[in-house]
Design a protein around this motif. Sequence first.
Motif, PDB file in Angstrom:
ATOM      1  N   UNK A 132       0.831  -1.204   0.000  1.00 35.26           N
ATOM      2  CA  UNK A 132       0.000   0.000   0.000  1.00 35.26           C
ATOM      3  C   UNK A 132       0.867   1.256   0.000  1.00 35.26           C
ATOM      4  N   UNK A 133       0.705   2.077  -1.039  1.00 32.96           N
ATOM      5  CA  UNK A 133       1.507   3.291  -1.179  1.00 32.96           C
ATOM      6  C   UNK A 133       0.733   4.556  -0.848  1.00 32.96           C
ATOM      7  N   UNK A 134      -0.606   4.513  -1.010  1.00 29.75           N
ATOM      8  CA  UNK A 134      -1.426   5.695  -0.755  1.00 29.75           C
ATOM      9  C   UNK A 134      -2.724   5.274  -0.073  1.00 29.75           C
ATOM     10  N   UNK A 135      -3.002   5.894   1.070  1.00 28.53           N
ATOM     11  CA  UNK A 135      -4.297   5.755   1.728  1.00 28.53           C
ATOM     12  C   UNK A 135      -4.928   7.134   1.779  1.00 28.53           C
ATOM     13  N   UNK A 136      -6.123   7.257   1.202  1.00 26.23           N
ATOM     14  CA  UNK A 136      -6.785   8.552   1.107  1.00 26.23           C
ATOM     15  C   UNK A 136      -8.083   8.477   1.907  1.00 26.23           C
ATOM     16  N   UNK A 137      -8.128   9.219   3.012  1.00 30.05           N
ATOM     17  CA  UNK A 137      -9.306   9.238   3.866  1.00 30.05           C
ATOM     18  C   UNK A 137     -10.236  10.379   3.464  1.00 30.05           C
ATOM     19  N   UNK A 138     -11.539  10.179   3.704  1.00 28.10           N
ATOM     20  CA  UNK A 138     -12.536  11.219   3.421  1.00 28.10           C
ATOM     21  C   UNK A 138     -13.839  10.823   4.092  1.00 28.10           C
ATOM     22  N   UNK A 139     -14.757  11.793   4.160  1.00 27.30           N
ATOM     23  CA  UNK A 139     -16.105  11.498   4.616  1.00 27.30           C
ATOM     24  C   UNK A 139     -16.379  11.806   6.065  1.00 27.30           C
ATOM     25  N   UNK A 140     -15.343  11.857   6.897  1.00 26.26           N
ATOM     26  CA  UNK A 140     -15.481  12.092   8.328  1.00 26.26           C
ATOM     27  C   UNK A 140     -14.238  12.808   8.835  1.00 26.26           C
ATOM     28  N   UNK A 141     -14.305  13.375  10.047  1.00 24.47           N
ATOM     29  CA  UNK A 141     -13.083  13.936  10.636  1.00 24.47           C
ATOM     30  C   UNK A 141     -11.999  12.872  10.772  1.00 24.47           C
ATOM     31  N   UNK A 142     -10.770  13.262  10.472  1.00 24.21           N
ATOM     32  CA  UNK A 142      -9.622  12.360  10.586  1.00 24.21           C
ATOM     33  C   UNK A 142      -8.738  12.837  11.734  1.00 24.21           C
ATOM     34  N   UNK A 143      -8.411  11.936  12.638  1.00 24.77           N
ATOM     35  CA  UNK A 143      -7.594  12.267  13.807  1.00 24.77           C
ATOM     36  C   UNK A 143      -6.225  11.618  13.686  1.00 24.77           C
ATOM     37  N   UNK A 144      -5.227  12.322  14.211  1.00 23.80           N
ATOM     38  CA  UNK A 144      -3.856  11.842  14.117  1.00 23.80           C
ATOM     39  C   UNK A 144      -3.652  10.498  14.787  1.00 23.80           C
ATOM     40  N   UNK A 145      -4.402  10.220  15.852  1.00 26.95           N
ATOM     41  CA  UNK A 145      -4.255   8.935  16.528  1.00 26.95           C
ATOM     42  C   UNK A 145      -4.605   7.788  15.593  1.00 26.95           C
ATOM     43  N   UNK A 146      -5.659   7.980  14.787  1.00 27.25           N
ATOM     44  CA  UNK A 146      -6.028   6.933  13.833  1.00 27.25           C
ATOM     45  C   UNK A 146      -4.978   6.805  12.732  1.00 27.25           C
ATOM     46  N   UNK A 147      -4.417   7.936  12.302  1.00 26.54           N
ATOM     47  CA  UNK A 147      -3.374   7.887  11.273  1.00 26.54           C
ATOM     48  C   UNK A 147      -2.197   7.047  11.763  1.00 26.54           C
ATOM     49  N   UNK A 148      -1.779   7.249  13.013  1.00 22.12           N
ATOM     50  CA  UNK A 148      -0.653   6.481  13.542  1.00 22.12           C
ATOM     51  C   UNK A 148      -0.996   4.991  13.633  1.00 22.12           C
ATOM     52  N   UNK A 149      -2.223   4.676  14.010  1.00 21.44           N
ATOM     53  CA  UNK A 149      -2.630   3.275  14.055  1.00 21.44           C
ATOM     54  C   UNK A 149      -2.625   2.660  12.663  1.00 21.44           C
ATOM     55  N   UNK A 150      -3.065   3.432  11.677  1.00 23.73           N
ATOM     56  CA  UNK A 150      -3.089   2.922  10.307  1.00 23.73           C
ATOM     57  C   UNK A 150      -1.672   2.703   9.782  1.00 23.73           C
ATOM     58  N   UNK A 151      -0.797   3.644  10.079  1.00 24.78           N
ATOM     59  CA  UNK A 151       0.577   3.514   9.594  1.00 24.78           C
ATOM     60  C   UNK A 151       1.299   2.319  10.217  1.00 24.78           C
ATOM     61  N   UNK A 152       0.822   1.849  11.357  1.00 26.94           N
ATOM     62  CA  UNK A 152       1.444   0.670  11.979  1.00 26.94           C
ATOM     63  C   UNK A 152       1.242  -0.572  11.117  1.00 26.94           C
ATOM     64  N   UNK A 153       0.143  -0.629  10.339  1.00 26.33           N
ATOM     65  CA  UNK A 153      -0.087  -1.786   9.466  1.00 26.33           C
ATOM     66  C   UNK A 153       0.263  -1.479   8.014  1.00 26.33           C
ATOM     67  N   UNK A 154       0.386  -0.199   7.672  1.00 20.85           N
ATOM     68  CA  UNK A 154       0.734   0.203   6.303  1.00 20.85           C
ATOM     69  C   UNK A 154       1.921   1.156   6.359  1.00 20.85           C
ATOM     70  N   UNK A 155       3.099   0.644   6.708  1.00 18.30           N
ATOM     71  CA  UNK A 155       4.241   1.518   6.995  1.00 18.30           C
ATOM     72  C   UNK A 155       4.770   2.296   5.801  1.00 18.30           C
ATOM     73  N   UNK A 156       4.464   1.844   4.566  1.00 25.04           N
ATOM     74  CA  UNK A 156       4.980   2.527   3.381  1.00 25.04           C
ATOM     75  C   UNK A 156       3.952   3.470   2.754  1.00 25.04           C
ATOM     76  N   UNK A 157       2.796   3.593   3.373  1.00 20.62           N
ATOM     77  CA  UNK A 157       1.707   4.359   2.770  1.00 20.62           C
ATOM     78  C   UNK A 157       1.767   5.829   3.141  1.00 20.62           C
ATOM     79  N   UNK A 158       1.659   6.691   2.133  1.00 19.72           N
ATOM     80  CA  UNK A 158       1.364   8.098   2.384  1.00 19.72           C
ATOM     81  C   UNK A 158      -0.114   8.199   2.741  1.00 19.72           C
ATOM     82  N   UNK A 159      -0.450   9.189   3.558  1.00 21.00           N
ATOM     83  CA  UNK A 159      -1.827   9.354   4.008  1.00 21.00           C
ATOM     84  C   UNK A 159      -2.337  10.723   3.582  1.00 21.00           C
ATOM     85  N   UNK A 160      -3.474  10.731   2.912  1.00 19.41           N
ATOM     86  CA  UNK A 160      -4.099  11.980   2.493  1.00 19.41           C
ATOM     87  C   UNK A 160      -5.453  12.142   3.152  1.00 19.41           C
TER      88      UNK A 160
END
Length: 486
Positions: free
Chosen positions: A246-274
């Motif tokens: 996974x190289x790109x994860x693009x979130x939308x539709x709801x508020x995005x919090x940094x805590x969730x971003x860090x949790x996501x990056x733990x399983x997708x370490x190479x993914x940029x997050x938008x």
Amino acid sequence: MEAATPCPIVDRVRLIAAGRPEDPAVVGGGERITYRDLLRQTDRWQGRCAALGLATGTPVAVLTGGEPATAAAFLGARAAGLVPLLVDEQQAAARVTAVLEAARPSAVLRPATGEAEPTGEPDPRVLPASAGYLVFSSGSQGTPKGIVGRAAGLLAFIDWEIAALGLAPGTRVAMLTSPSFDVVYRDLLLPLCSGGELHVAPRSTRVTPAAVLPWLAESGIEVLHAVPSLSARWLAAAPPTTLDALRHTVFAGEPLYGRHVRQWRAVAPKSKVGNLYGPSETTLAKFHYEVPDDCGSGLQPVGHPLPGTVLGLEPVDPAGAPGVQRVVITTPDGSLGYLSGACGPDDRARLSCGDEGTAFRTQDRGMLDGAGRLVIVGRLDSLVKRRGVFVDIAAIEAAAADLPAVRSACCVHLPATGDVVLVVEVPDPAVAPALRRPLHAVLGAGMPDRVIGLAAMPLLPGGKADRRGLRELLDLKGADDDREAS
């Protein structure tokens, strides 16, 4: 019958297919459909649609469970000059009925069986030549609204995203979104307009949170569009999984919090997050923010406008926090407006469409941070009056989302009692009362009246929290409690 105006999306896919006919276009359901085969299927759907003898600009419903053939049915309808409305046949029957009654399609296309049948609609609509699709809003805040979208607007966003993500032919993009909501077009068209591969998740995967991350890993997905609360559920349910591709994860539709971003990056370490933001009325998204590695734990910005989009901020009363105003979006690539009879007068008054573009006075409250980036802090109706004092339910949700035990949070106001109730999705609902102390430390007098824990938040098919459903559930529970007390 008037000749169909060429569709820019169909033209783009044909151009891609001419140069890469044997490359995979759509993968799913045990099939690997090449671009050559996708065009053949598109042509067959175009022929079926033409045989119906419908006027150019006529809406047709594409009744689908999200199967791989959905792409060809959509493209075929567009090639025939018709205006497709994707309808998820797996969603609640009441919503399907309401959407079809409002849209008044003249035909139904069924990708799973290859059928194209007239509905016998006695009062068929005919939409403008520039209409490219119909969509209905999620209804998370009330009655779904019908919106007439432009194919050119879809392609403008897709071209921006292709460039922003640096996509190359062969990139694998996941389709996990319910076909009933416009955000599915990010999944559907991003790969097909860039020479990539559209990987369609089986329905059994889409409705089983524990299966999503393993499917993403097994499929080698490189680009994913997701709703934060739904992806939090995937993380909580999945077995240990690493999404190395996974190289790109693009979130939308709801508020995005940094805590969730860090949790996501733990399983997708190479993914940029938008983080994307934009109402359906302005077409897919109109703001973007690339979340940095050192993001804080709190609410993330939605960033800066896409090229051509202009941000406006209007004062609101009550203003709430300093600097917070109504978000106004002006764009040359927005919708053609609401479907007649499928919205209220207040909605219509806030949306202006013309040759100069689309201007939409949203129901969102936003402010600029120190770097000039837009931060969406809530909706206008998230400031509610409780016993004569305004309470910000968006601030309550933000405080709850920052607590380690909370996967997602939704706060609602119950007009019948005046109560403000916070509902949190937590592994153990019994811990919900213990959240009051840390919440009070942040919110003070803005505390909710009640905190209720659920193992699974009720969600709409698109992944957003079902606020209306929660209100109905809580109102019903309150009535039951009153009967027991009496």
